[in-house]
Design an enzyme around this catalytic site. Structure first.
Site, mmCIF file in Angstrom:
data_model
loop_
_atom_site.group_PDB
_atom_site.id
_atom_site.type_symbol
_atom_site.label_atom_id
_atom_site.label_comp_id
_atom_site.label_asym_id
_atom_site.label_seq_id
_atom_site.Cartn_x
_atom_site.Cartn_y
_atom_site.Cartn_z
ATOM 1 N N LYS A 140 0.823 -1.204 0.000
ATOM 2 C CA LYS A 140 0.000 0.000 0.000
ATOM 3 C C LYS A 140 0.865 1.264 0.000
ATOM 4 C CE LYS A 140 -4.143 -1.928 0.085
ATOM 5 N NZ LYS A 140 -4.999 -1.997 1.270
ATOM 6 N N ARG A 188 -3.491 -10.204 4.281
ATOM 7 C CA ARG A 188 -3.695 -10.373 2.847
ATOM 8 C C ARG A 188 -2.454 -9.856 2.131
ATOM 9 N NH1 ARG A 188 -5.851 -7.212 -1.321
ATOM 10 N NH2 ARG A 188 -7.039 -8.358 -2.906
#
Length: 296
Positions: free
Chosen positions: A233, A268
């Site tokens: 991210k 994840r």
């Protein structure tokens, strides 16, 4: 101390045991959900898994490495992403799900569309991973009818605009309240099991994301297992100066090891095998040897 987690289904699931009400999947510590994006435009690996052979090889490699779940996505939810028609999304995800069905891995479908979720579940998926938090009642009904577990995620706004000035008075309190309330509603509607995801990077600034990650011990104390998805991210770039998303795996590991130490049930990850290895090593370091006490 090792934490144990469960997720309930009303359909057969690899690794789950039969219960009076369906099937229960149980695991200890923090497991890994491996990401397989069968899209041309995902933010870090767009196009890598666009062909079935490459996607299937990647998913099977993750399974061999020891992931608990493989998450198959056919539509990018990166900031600014444009939606794709359901038919195109189905064309992307169904071949891989059908190829994996019957193999020893839990299959999750990452979708916002009830018709895609329904098609994926018919093809052999077990979990619906919905970034909109199952706010569409039709999505709830799809999960109820299929006996599938679901992941309820928090997102402020929608993918195209979510990073345009996200604001909260109390990000931890607001996200926690949303997840708790939505989980109760979804379970009351008949969805058999729920994962909770605070939505790192979805309608949140760097400060919001860090606040949520620091508050994970508070967010993980409830009965529903918590999933953290910080893999590659943008917050890693903001912290460590890594503009290329595919080069953010070391930062991803750091964030996910923190999540594991804070009680997360699942992380994840794109680099799924590396995460399995790192989490196993960390679990061994954290274990109390037989005959010793934790305060020895």
């Amino acid at each position: 101390m090792t934490r144990f987690h469960t997720l309930d289904f009303r359909r057969p699931v690899p690794g789950a045991v039969r219960t009076p009400d369906g099937w229960r999947l149980s695991w200890s510590g923090t497991a890994v959900m491996g990401i397989v994006n069968v899209t041309p435009d995902s933010f870090s690996d767009g196009g890598v898994h666009a062909g079935l052979d490459a996607a299937l090889a990647s998913a099977r490699g993750m399974r061999a490495a020891g992931v608990l779940m493989v998450d198959v996505g056919g539509e990018s939810t990166r900031p600014g992403a444009e939606p794709v028609p359901a038919e195109r999304e189905l064309d992307r995800v169904l071949p891989l799900i059908r190829a994996l069905a019957g193999e020893d891995v839990v299959i999750s479908v990452d979708t916002m569309k009830p018709e895609v979720a329904a098609g994926a579940l018919r093809a052999g998926a077990h979990v619906v991973n919905d970034v909109t938090g199952l706010c569409d009642l039709e999505m709830v009904e799809v999960c109820v009818q299929a006996g599938a577990a679901a992941c309820v995620m928090h997102m402020q706004g929608e993918p195209r605009t979510m990073q345009v000035s996200p604001r909260y008075d109390d990000v931890v309190g607001e996200v926690s309240d949303f997840l708790t309330t939505r989980a109760g509603e979804v379970l009351a509607a008949g969805v058999p099991g729920v994962l909770l995801d605070p939505g790192i990077g979805f309608g949140k600034t760097l400060e919001h994301n860090l606040a949520l990650l620091r508050a994970l011990p508070r967010l993980t104390v409830g009965p529903c297992p918590v999933l953290i998805g910080a893999s590659r991210k943008r917050l890693i770039d903001f912290i460590a100066g890594v503009p290329v998303a595919a080069e953010r795996d070391p930062g991803s590991l750091a964030l996910h090891l923190h999540a594991a130490a804070s009680g997360a049930a699942l992380v994840r990850a794109h680099a799924a095998a590396a995460h399995v290895q790192a989490l196993r090593v960390q679990a061994a370091l954290d274990a109390v040897p037989q005959g010793l006490h934790s305060d020895a």
